[in-house]
Design a protein around this motif. Structure first.
Motif, short mmCIF file in Angstrom:
data_model
loop_
_atom_site.label_atom_id
_atom_site.label_comp_id
_atom_site.label_asym_id
_atom_site.label_seq_id
_atom_site.Cartn_x
_atom_site.Cartn_y
_atom_site.Cartn_z
N THR A 246 0.74 -1.07 -0.19
CA THR A 246 0.03 -0.11 -0.20
C THR A 246 0.81 1.28 0.08
O THR A 246 0.62 2.15 -0.86
CB THR A 246 -0.96 -0.04 1.24
N VAL A 247 1.82 1.37 0.73
CA VAL A 247 2.68 2.45 0.88
C VAL A 247 3.58 2.70 -0.46
O VAL A 247 3.48 3.65 -0.86
CB VAL A 247 3.96 2.30 1.94
N ILE A 248 4.04 1.50 -1.08
CA ILE A 248 4.72 1.76 -2.47
C ILE A 248 3.53 2.07 -3.32
O ILE A 248 3.92 2.95 -4.23
CB ILE A 248 5.42 0.42 -2.77
N ALA A 249 2.43 1.77 -3.17
CA ALA A 249 1.64 2.16 -4.17
C ALA A 249 0.95 3.65 -4.12
O ALA A 249 0.97 4.30 -5.04
CB ALA A 249 0.20 1.29 -4.04
N ALA A 250 1.07 4.03 -2.81
CA ALA A 250 0.69 5.52 -2.65
C ALA A 250 1.94 6.32 -3.12
O ALA A 250 1.68 7.39 -3.73
CB ALA A 250 0.74 5.64 -1.06
N CYS A 251 3.21 5.95 -3.17
CA CYS A 251 4.44 6.46 -3.62
C CYS A 251 4.32 6.48 -5.33
O CYS A 251 4.45 7.69 -5.99
CB CYS A 251 5.60 5.71 -3.27
N VAL A 252 3.92 5.43 -5.59
CA VAL A 252 3.65 5.34 -7.20
C VAL A 252 2.51 6.34 -8.05
O VAL A 252 2.83 7.02 -8.73
CB VAL A 252 3.49 3.87 -7.70
N ILE A 253 1.70 6.39 -7.17
CA ILE A 253 0.52 6.99 -7.50
C ILE A 253 0.81 8.61 -7.57
O ILE A 253 0.52 9.33 -8.34
CB ILE A 253 -0.85 6.72 -6.68
N GLY A 254 1.69 8.92 -6.42
CA GLY A 254 2.12 10.30 -6.18
C GLY A 254 3.14 10.44 -7.37
O GLY A 254 3.95 11.73 -7.19
N GLY A 255 3.57 9.57 -8.35
CA GLY A 255 4.39 10.39 -9.31
C GLY A 255 5.96 10.07 -9.01
O GLY A 255 6.63 10.36 -9.75
N ILE A 256 6.32 9.15 -7.99
CA ILE A 256 7.54 8.74 -7.51
C ILE A 256 8.09 7.65 -8.33
O ILE A 256 7.29 6.50 -8.31
CB ILE A 256 7.89 8.60 -5.96
N SER A 257 9.00 7.95 -9.23
CA SER A 257 9.49 6.68 -10.21
C SER A 257 10.19 5.66 -9.56
O SER A 257 11.27 5.89 -8.61
CB SER A 257 10.23 7.24 -11.22
N ILE A 258 9.92 4.61 -9.67
CA ILE A 258 10.44 3.48 -9.27
C ILE A 258 11.96 3.25 -9.67
O ILE A 258 13.00 2.60 -9.19
CB ILE A 258 9.54 1.86 -9.38
N ALA A 259 12.05 3.83 -11.02
CA ALA A 259 13.52 3.74 -11.59
C ALA A 259 14.37 4.83 -10.80
O ALA A 259 15.44 4.95 -11.10
CB ALA A 259 13.31 4.30 -12.79
#
Lengths: 331, 327
Positions: A246-259
């Motif tokens: 869920t936390v990672i999902a929140a980051c991803v939705i917020g535009g934080i690139s996993i790269a």
């Protein structure tokens, strides 16, 4: 104005407002101040964890052990408070924070100094920490009547009309904003994520930076461990199981690139708020709770798809490149 | 040996020290040690019937680990496998409850899995998204759809043929699931290590761009691998559902991490391009032996997660610590 509208953070904020308004039309009770304040309180833990996770993801890493660290620190602080009820609350909180920090530093040492892949290391420590919760508690629950009353009361107690949770989250946001935007430590994390080899050439102590970025993530998970246990007034082995996603999902939705290398504090906060709004709105508009997981997944996928569309030009440019065609790493 | 950039070195001959330092040999030694220790410490360890039943603990997970090996070698990852398994199981349960013939259930499970894998693959290849993010998203979609269909109910009343395959034996002693696993392991080993198809997977994992330039349809390989993983998760769902006889929304919860642990413990590099099926099968057997020993000794299952975690960390950290590589 146009640039502002084009920013992901603005779009996300508008999305959240629209979502709240839509739900408010269906169910006016949702937009009463009390309900909105609840919503804010519900989203605080996710916001705090997402901010810490952001600093890790920015370095091209990921902390999968976050929820296990949270559970272990939460369980230990609950046991501590139950065993020694006379202990002042701040000692218990400091203990939770310290435990989280140590667990995070273990990750950081393995990743930074031994140069091991973050996903593997945190996958391993995730199992170990989760198992240790069971070992420490013997599989038993610590329930509210075993905990001292002030231990349980703290997170939801109010200061100037807002719960302590909200104040803590606000402080965290400020601190994260300072670290990410204005401290050398934070800027180094972005540099490492953008181009590790260049970061090494310009003399950034990568190992030390990684050590402390995972340490910070652990410490935050530790603090949230106490808050989580105290807020829900129960500690058990399965606490926050699966919450790392869920936390990672929140980051991803917020535009934080996993790269790695790109992401903002506002993004992490808005991503968390977005997930919290969805979570709180579903029961209000009488959507069955069984839909929650599916809808969350669809939202994540939609967010990354939009990310991919917008992010074609690559990472966020910090300094303008004169006469160069900026081509960053693909998001 | 003199090297120039015009000479390509031959494959190294067999060197005993190099062979001993390989992950596979270390794992084999570890497996042997665990086996011997268990048989001395636990009086009933070498009971053949028990030993055979012990394989049920890992057969389904290992079946999913096999295609995951190919995916990880290819620099991708699939977090959504347990969600696919759950959805495949739900699809079977729904079909079964609505009067589908028993022999249609296996194709339904595999088709559901393949479809889910196809969705992952299309999102990754068509839109160029990182697979870890895509599959974190799809796992909640798949599991969410399962819980939407199931609610708080469970599907039961599966036909006998599923129980036969899920918990049955060949010749009354060899679990069928284990035989299926061995057959698929052999198949995957041949595919990966003895065909040009397998070599190309290594090539993609080592350098996707160079692989593309050398004429490998990289995206098609990725898509196929995601579909293969989905199909195997569907098959595992068929077997698991047959074994436990019911479908609940939390079926196979948390398996993705155990499966990925098996793969990494088996020496597959998370950075892609390296790893063998033999190594992963050795890791599977090692974990199986340790689990089985612990359960015979009445140690609660959750201690197992600690053991697995430490094994994983130790196998990747020890070589670094021993080689004294510090910065």
């Amino acid at each position: 104005m146009k640039a502002l509208l084009k920013m992901r953070e603005t779009q996300l904020a508008l999305c959240i407002v629209a979502l709240i308004a839509l739900v408010g039309v269906r169910a006016p009770v949702f937009i009463t101040p009390g309900s909105l304040a609840n919503l804010l309180t519900d989203s605080t833990l996710l916001i705090m964890l997402a901010l810490a996770q952001m600093l890790v993801i920015v370095t091209r890493g990921v902390d999968l052990s976050m929820a296990s660290t949270l559970a272990l620190a939460g369980m230990m602080s609950a046991l501590l408070a139950a065993r020694f009820p006379a202990l002042p609350l701040f000692v218990v909180v400091l203990a939770a924070l310290g435990i989280g920090l140590v667990l995070g530093l273990v990750n950081g040492y393995l990743i930074g100094y031994l140069d091991l892949p973050p996903i593997v290391v945190t996958l391993g420590t995730m199992s170990v920490y989760r198992g240790m919760v069971f070992v420490l508690s013997g599989g038993a629950w610590v329930s509210s009547h075993q905990m001292p009353p002030e231990f349980v009361a703290f997170p939801l107690a109010r200061l100037l009309g807002m719960t302590h949770l909200v104040w803590l989250a606000a402080l965290t946001v400020l601190a994260a904003w300072y670290v990410a935007r204005h401290s050398r430590f934070g800027r180094d994390l972005y540099a490492i994520g953008n181009e590790p080899s260049s970061a090494r050439y310009v003399g950034i102590p990568i190992a030390r930076r990684l050590l402390w970025s995972y340490g910070l993530s652990g410490a935050m998970a530790g603090l949230c461990g106490y808050l989580w246990v105290a807020r829900y007034a129960v500690a058990y082995t399965e606490i926050a199981y699966g919450f790392e996603f869920t936390v990672i999902a929140a980051c991803v939705i917020g535009g934080i690139s996993i790269a790695g290398g790109c992401g903002s504090v506002a993004g992490a906060v808005l991503g968390s708020l977005f997930l919290a709004v969805i979570g709180n709105a579903l029961p209000v508009v009488k959507v069955s709770p069984f839909w929650q997981s599916a809808l969350t997944g669809i939202v994540i996928l939609a967010a990354v798809l939009i990310n991919a569309r917008n992010g074609k030009q690559g990472g966020r440019q910090i300094l303008p490149l004169h006469g160069l065609n900026p081509t960053g790493p693909a998001a | 040996m003199p090297t120039s950039r015009y000479a390509i070195a031959d494959r190294q001959g067999f060197r005993i020290r190099a062979a001993l330092a390989r992950r596979e040999s270390l794992l084999a030694l570890l497996l042997l040690a665990a086996f011997i220790a268990n048989s001395f410490l636990l009086p009933n360890f070498l009971d053949l019937d028990n030993l055979a039943d012990g394989t049920f603990n890992f057969s389904e997970k290992a079946l999913i680990a096999l295609p995951m090996v190919l995916l990880i070698i290819c620099r991708e990852i699939d977090i959504s496998v347990s969600g696919i398994l759950a959805l495949a199981s739900v699809a079977m349960g729904w079909a079964n409850a609505n009067g589908a013939p028993p022999e249609a259930l296996l194709p339904i499970a595999i088709a559901t899995g393949t479809l889910c894998g196809c969705l992952n693959g299309v999102l990754v290849t068509r839109y160029g998204l990182p697979s870890i993010v895509v599959t974190i998203g799809t796992v909640s979609v798949f599991r969410g759809l399962s819980s939407v269909v199931l609610g708080d109910q469970a599907y039961t009343g599966y036909p006998q043929v599923m129980a036969d395959w899920g918990q049955g034996y060949f010749f009354d002693s060899i679990p069928r699931e284990f035989v299926i696993l061995l057959a698929f392991a052999a198949l995957f080993a041949v595919m990966l290590h003895a065909t040009s198809w397998g070599r190309r997977i290594y090539a993609i994992g080592n350098n996707p761009v160079a692989a593309r330039f050398s004429g490998i349809a990289v995206d098609r390989y990725r898509l196929v691998l995601f579909m293969l993983t989905g199909a195997m998760a569907g098959l595992a769902g068929y077997l698991l559902t047959g074994r436990i006889g019911s479908t609940r929304p939390n079926i196979a919860m948390g398996w993705e991490l155990e499966i990925i642990t098996m793969v990494i413990l088996g020496g597959v590099s998370i950075a892609g391009g390296a790893g063998t099926i033999a190594g992963v099968m050795l890791a599977v057997f090692t974990l199986g032996t340790v689990t089985y020993g612990l359960s015979l000794a009445n140690v609660p299952g959750i201690y197992m997660t600690i053991v697995i975690g430490i094994l994983l960390l130790a196998t990747i950290a020890l070589p670094r610590l021993l080689s004294g590589r510090k910065k």
